[in-house]
Design an enzyme around this catalytic site. Structure first.
Site, short mmCIF file in Angstrom:
data_model
loop_
_atom_site.label_atom_id
_atom_site.label_comp_id
_atom_site.label_asym_id
_atom_site.label_seq_id
_atom_site.Cartn_x
_atom_site.Cartn_y
_atom_site.Cartn_z
N HIS A 116 0.84 -1.20 0.00
CA HIS A 116 0.00 0.00 0.00
C HIS A 116 0.88 1.25 0.00
CE1 HIS A 116 -4.10 1.62 0.69
NE2 HIS A 116 -3.43 2.65 1.20
N HIS A 159 2.53 4.31 1.15
CA HIS A 159 2.59 4.94 2.47
C HIS A 159 4.02 5.33 2.81
CE1 HIS A 159 3.91 0.88 3.53
NE2 HIS A 159 4.35 1.36 4.69
N HIS A 171 15.30 16.02 4.65
CA HIS A 171 16.16 16.61 5.66
C HIS A 171 15.97 18.12 5.63
CE1 HIS A 171 19.34 13.12 5.92
NE2 HIS A 171 18.20 12.84 6.52
#
Length: 343
Positions: A158, A160, A275
């Site tokens: 899925h 994600h 970052h």
């Protein structure tokens, strides 16, 4: 392009060995299985699907866009006890607290980011920025990262990502904080802002660009088709992006990820992450040395079934790569921006 040499990575203060001639050697090693093409759009047994029951017994809502929930198996918890005091400097421990969340990009399991619409990708970016701001109000570091594909340790097809907020600055954050701070002090300009300007002018490692962003295979890349996603203006954190920059970010992400998939005509595995400047108590500090950026680390080297292994010399000496960043960038740059599944 033909002879081995080392390249310096100013962001990590280390070196990578480039051995371009080694890409010609025959391969008789491990062959990976391509990812499955028959992922069901909805599976009641998939704990990330709308309406499915997760391991802790909670039932997901019938979500239609992004969906964020606490990780049922978190690596960090907010109430962990203090470690015992050490009786020797070689045996030190420190507190580690935080929260871990999972964010689903879309309700359909058979979609990935390059196959989603620009509006759907923009919704992901907005959710990232909201989480970064909310968790960053109290935690020093918020790490947004996506592991895509079983080859990169993803246990669920899925679409994600994960978001881990920690009470400490992790190793990579501390390292990038030091190198970027030192560069600004010595040169008077943020390192990655200067780097983006240089790469935009040189173009030999450029993959895609638009008015607000550019993607390059960095000069010091370690992974074969590693890329670095950079804003053109000075931006410290994801939540600082303007509306137009979020739209153009959705566009350049889609273009890059389509190229990745088109390279070997497979759903391209990678680990990626954002970052930016530290948060929490650091929100009151001068963080001008930081420049927002995203790293993409894909493992595939020669085909959909041959990956780059970080072993032997890489683990015991230093990073090494078999094709030059310029060669990798040219291959990616020349790929079409229409997904191979949608031709």
């Amino acid at each position: 392009a033909e002879h081995q040499h080392s390249r310096y990575n100013p962001l990590r203060d280390d070196w990578v060995l480039v051995s371009a001639h080694r890409v010609k050697r025959p391969w008789q090693g491990q062959l990976e299985k391509p990812p499955p093409e028959d992922v069901p759009r909805w599976d009641p047994n998939n704990p990330l699907c709308p309406g499915a029951t997760r391991a802790n017994g909670e039932v997901n809502p019938q979500y239609e866009g992004t969906f964020v929930f606490p990780n049922d198996f978190p690596a960090l918890q907010p109430d962990a006890p203090e470690p015992d005091d050490s009786d020797h400097p070689l045996f030190r421990a420190a507190p580690a607290r935080g929260v871990c969340k999972v964010m689903c990009f879309h309700p359909w399991s058979d979609l990935t980011l390059p196959l989603m619409s620009l509006a759907e990708i923009r919704a992901v970016i907005d959710a990232w920025a909201e989480l970064a701001a909310d968790l960053g109000a109290s935690y020093p570091w918020v790490q947004i990262f996506e592991n895509k594909g079983a080859m990169m340790g993803c246990s669920n097809p899925h679409p994600h990502c994960q978001v881990w907020a920690s009470s400490f600055l992790p190793n990579e954050a501390r390292l990038e904080d030091r190198t970027q701070r030192q560069h600004l002090s010595q040169h008077g300009v943020p390192m990655l802002l200067e780097y983006a300007e240089q790469e935009a002018r040189r173009k030999e490692r450029l993959v895609v660009e638009n008015v607000d962003w550019l993607v390059v295979v960095p000069y010091w890349a370690t992974w074969p088709y590693q890329t670095l996603l950079l804003p053109r203006r000075h931006v410290c954190r994801l939540q600082d992006l303007k509306e137009g920059e979020r739209d153009s970010l959705a566009s350049i992400m889609k273009r890059l990820l389509i190229k990745y998939d088109n390279l070997f005509e497979v759903s391209f595995p990678y680990s990626m992450g954002w970052h930016g400047a530290p948060t929490g108590p650091h929100l009151e500090e001068d963080c001008r040395h930081w420049q927002l950026h995203a790293h993409y680390y894909p493992p595939l080297l020669r085909s959909a079934t041959v990956r780059k292994f970080m072993v032997g010399y890489e683990m015991l000496a230093q990073a090494q790569r078999d094709l030059t960043p310029e060669q990798a960038a040219e291959r990616l740059r020349n790929l079409p921006e229409v997904h191979y599944k949608q031709k």
